[in-house]
Design a protein around this motif. Structure first.
Motif, mmCIF file in Angstrom:
data_model
loop_
_atom_site.group_PDB
_atom_site.id
_atom_site.type_symbol
_atom_site.label_atom_id
_atom_site.label_comp_id
_atom_site.label_asym_id
_atom_site.label_seq_id
_atom_site.Cartn_x
_atom_site.Cartn_y
_atom_site.Cartn_z
ATOM 1 N N ILE A 4 0.829 -1.207 0.000
ATOM 2 C CA ILE A 4 0.000 0.000 0.000
ATOM 3 C C ILE A 4 0.862 1.254 0.000
ATOM 4 O O ILE A 4 0.395 2.339 -0.344
ATOM 5 C CB ILE A 4 -1.005 0.013 1.175
ATOM 6 C CG1 ILE A 4 -0.285 0.013 2.522
ATOM 7 C CG2 ILE A 4 -1.957 -1.170 1.074
ATOM 8 C CD1 ILE A 4 -1.230 0.179 3.715
ATOM 9 N N TRP A 5 2.133 1.121 0.405
ATOM 10 C CA TRP A 5 3.087 2.229 0.366
ATOM 11 C C TRP A 5 4.195 1.863 -0.611
ATOM 12 O O TRP A 5 4.775 0.783 -0.512
ATOM 13 C CB TRP A 5 3.676 2.495 1.753
ATOM 14 C CG TRP A 5 2.647 2.935 2.757
ATOM 15 C CD1 TRP A 5 2.021 2.170 3.681
ATOM 16 C CD2 TRP A 5 2.098 4.251 2.883
ATOM 17 N NE1 TRP A 5 1.126 2.912 4.389
ATOM 18 C CE2 TRP A 5 1.143 4.208 3.930
ATOM 19 C CE3 TRP A 5 2.325 5.469 2.234
ATOM 20 C CZ2 TRP A 5 0.415 5.317 4.336
ATOM 21 C CZ3 TRP A 5 1.593 6.577 2.641
ATOM 22 C CH2 TRP A 5 0.651 6.509 3.670
ATOM 23 N N MET A 6 4.478 2.735 -1.544
ATOM 24 C CA MET A 6 5.525 2.490 -2.524
ATOM 25 C C MET A 6 6.864 2.386 -1.806
ATOM 26 O O MET A 6 7.258 3.327 -1.095
ATOM 27 C CB MET A 6 5.543 3.634 -3.545
ATOM 28 C CG MET A 6 6.509 3.438 -4.681
ATOM 29 S SD MET A 6 6.423 4.826 -5.841
ATOM 30 C CE MET A 6 7.708 4.328 -7.001
ATOM 31 N N PRO A 7 7.570 1.264 -1.948
ATOM 32 C CA PRO A 7 8.806 1.077 -1.168
ATOM 33 C C PRO A 7 9.850 2.164 -1.380
ATOM 34 O O PRO A 7 10.609 2.489 -0.469
ATOM 35 C CB PRO A 7 9.319 -0.279 -1.667
ATOM 36 C CG PRO A 7 8.109 -0.995 -2.156
ATOM 37 C CD PRO A 7 7.230 0.060 -2.728
ATOM 38 N N GLN A 8 9.883 2.751 -2.594
ATOM 39 C CA GLN A 8 10.914 3.755 -2.904
ATOM 40 C C GLN A 8 10.538 5.161 -2.426
ATOM 41 O O GLN A 8 11.339 6.092 -2.559
ATOM 42 C CB GLN A 8 11.164 3.787 -4.409
ATOM 43 C CG GLN A 8 11.681 2.483 -4.997
ATOM 44 C CD GLN A 8 10.578 1.504 -5.366
ATOM 45 O OE1 GLN A 8 9.410 1.710 -5.061
ATOM 46 N NE2 GLN A 8 10.939 0.424 -6.053
ATOM 47 N N ALA A 9 9.334 5.336 -1.910
ATOM 48 C CA ALA A 9 8.842 6.681 -1.585
ATOM 49 C C ALA A 9 9.090 7.049 -0.124
ATOM 50 O O ALA A 9 9.069 6.194 0.768
ATOM 51 C CB ALA A 9 7.345 6.777 -1.880
ATOM 52 N N ILE A 10 9.288 8.335 0.108
ATOM 53 C CA ILE A 10 9.267 8.883 1.464
ATOM 54 C C ILE A 10 7.823 8.804 1.954
ATOM 55 O O ILE A 10 6.903 9.310 1.286
ATOM 56 C CB ILE A 10 9.735 10.346 1.462
ATOM 57 C CG1 ILE A 10 11.151 10.468 0.895
ATOM 58 C CG2 ILE A 10 9.656 10.952 2.856
ATOM 59 C CD1 ILE A 10 11.539 11.888 0.506
ATOM 60 N N LYS A 11 7.603 8.178 3.074
ATOM 61 C CA LYS A 11 6.243 8.020 3.594
ATOM 62 C C LYS A 11 5.854 9.242 4.410
ATOM 63 O O LYS A 11 6.478 9.534 5.428
ATOM 64 C CB LYS A 11 6.136 6.760 4.451
ATOM 65 C CG LYS A 11 4.740 6.479 4.973
ATOM 66 C CD LYS A 11 4.723 5.171 5.772
ATOM 67 C CE LYS A 11 3.363 4.893 6.376
ATOM 68 N NZ LYS A 11 3.364 3.637 7.180
ATOM 69 N N VAL A 12 4.832 9.965 3.936
ATOM 70 C CA VAL A 12 4.334 11.147 4.632
ATOM 71 C C VAL A 12 2.825 10.936 4.795
ATOM 72 O O VAL A 12 2.014 11.454 4.032
ATOM 73 C CB VAL A 12 4.609 12.447 3.843
ATOM 74 C CG1 VAL A 12 4.247 13.665 4.680
ATOM 75 C CG2 VAL A 12 6.062 12.528 3.397
ATOM 76 N N ASP A 13 2.451 10.134 5.760
ATOM 77 C CA ASP A 13 1.055 9.733 5.919
ATOM 78 C C ASP A 13 0.232 10.889 6.483
ATOM 79 O O ASP A 13 0.444 11.320 7.618
ATOM 80 C CB ASP A 13 0.974 8.517 6.837
ATOM 81 C CG ASP A 13 -0.416 7.898 6.892
ATOM 82 O OD1 ASP A 13 -1.348 8.455 6.282
ATOM 83 O OD2 ASP A 13 -0.559 6.854 7.557
ATOM 84 N N LEU A 14 -0.714 11.378 5.679
ATOM 85 C CA LEU A 14 -1.553 12.493 6.107
ATOM 86 C C LEU A 14 -2.736 12.049 6.953
ATOM 87 O O LEU A 14 -3.489 12.899 7.453
ATOM 88 C CB LEU A 14 -2.074 13.253 4.880
ATOM 89 C CG LEU A 14 -1.034 13.867 3.952
ATOM 90 C CD1 LEU A 14 -1.724 14.662 2.848
ATOM 91 C CD2 LEU A 14 -0.070 14.757 4.726
ATOM 92 N N GLY A 15 -2.917 10.719 7.082
ATOM 93 C CA GLY A 15 -4.114 10.255 7.777
ATOM 94 C C GLY A 15 -5.346 10.525 6.922
ATOM 95 O O GLY A 15 -5.265 10.626 5.696
ATOM 96 N N ASP A 16 -6.510 10.635 7.548
ATOM 97 C CA ASP A 16 -7.753 10.930 6.831
ATOM 98 C C ASP A 16 -7.943 9.963 5.668
ATOM 99 O O ASP A 16 -8.275 10.361 4.557
ATOM 100 C CB ASP A 16 -7.758 12.382 6.334
ATOM 101 C CG ASP A 16 -9.116 12.813 5.788
ATOM 102 O OD1 ASP A 16 -10.123 12.184 6.175
ATOM 103 O OD2 ASP A 16 -9.161 13.743 4.964
#
Length: 279
Positions: A4-16
């Motif tokens: 569900i999260w792209m492995p290469q991406a910086i994870k910036v979870d906004l919630g909502d």
């Protein structure tokens, strides 16, 4: 299962987070950030820093944040919503089709770009002119969620609009922002071609002693991805124990564990590895 999260991406979870509508086929939406509208061939402007846009979408721009922000010049990504959630990059008409949700997934990609941006002294008129670094990884991530390599309303070619609610509701694939019902944007203007990759040959293909140029191509991709568990004595195009170790490192990099990181390729991890197609 796809990540569900792209492995290469910086994870910036906004919630909502909010669910998508699986009654519609899976889609990806192509945007550009279009940060400056006053750049021209005669008067180009410097590209806005990636960090500025990441900060915008995680701050004051939360209400219009996409899933993924992509820098095609460096291959850097930031992801704000999981693939299973709707994001907020599309305008929704009150009482109309909830376009941000209308699909098993609706993966929205914002490419950091505007026409006639300048990077390291070079000017780029279209997104397709850029190095498009990271495109193979991005294309692979979107594929892993069942979005086909297709543009049901045509590959973007110029800043023109072309919208059909019927096609939008019935066809899976990639859509330009200019194709989305209820929206008036005409971006992205262009987009890179899909990456030709080697189809998954099935788990049974990978057995000790199997010899194939597909294995050699996989070997090279694993090394490129930093999953090199090989020895100098290994045979490039033959499946051997060090292939298992290297592929397990790739599965672990993607977030798999246990039996799902046993070193035998599965369809999801293979698609994300983006092994080049052998003619």
């Amino acid at each position: 299962m796809a990540d569900i999260w792209m492995p290469q991406a910086i994870k910036v979870d906004l919630g909502d987070h909010a669910p998508c509508d699986p009654g519609f086929p899976p889609k990806a939406i192509a945007h550009i950030t279009a940060d400056r509208d006053d750049a021209t061939a005669a008067h180009p402007k410097d590209l806005v820093p990636f960090a500025n846009l990441q900060g915008f979408f995680s701050g004051g721009g939360k209400g219009i944040a996409p899933h993924i922000l992509w820098n095609p010049f460096t291959g850097t990504f930031a992801q704000f919503f999981p693939a299973t959630s709707r994001s907020k990059g599309l305008f929704e008409k009150q009482g109309g089709t909830r376009v941000n949700r209308a699909g098993k997934v609706v993966l929205q990609i914002e490419a950091l770009f505007f026409p006639f941006c300048r990077v390291n002294g070079k000017v780029f008129a279209t997104l397709a002119d850029t190095p498009c670094k990271g495109w193979s990884e991005l294309n692979g991530f979107v594929r892993s969620w069942g979005v086909p390599d297709a543009w049901p309303m045509g590959h973007p070619n110029g800043f023109t609009s072309n919208r059909s609610e019927h096609i939008w509701e019935t066809k899976g694939g990639w859509y330009a922002h200019a194709h989305v019902p209820e929206n008036d944007h005409v971006d992205p203007g262009s987009w890179p071609e899909f990456v030709a990759t080697e189809p998954f040959p099935g788990a049974a293909f990978f057995h000790t002693g199997q010899k194939s140029p597909v294995i050699a191509a996989m070997h090279q991709r694993l090394v490129t991805e930093g999953c090199n568990q090989y020895q100098a004595s290994d045979v490039l195009d033959v499946w051997e124990p060090d292939d298992v170790k290297s592929y397990a490192a790739w599965q672990q990099k993607l977030g798999f564990s246990g039996h799902d990181a046993n070193g035998i390729p599965g369809e999801s991890s293979w698609e994300q590895l983006q092994v080049p197609h052998l003619v």
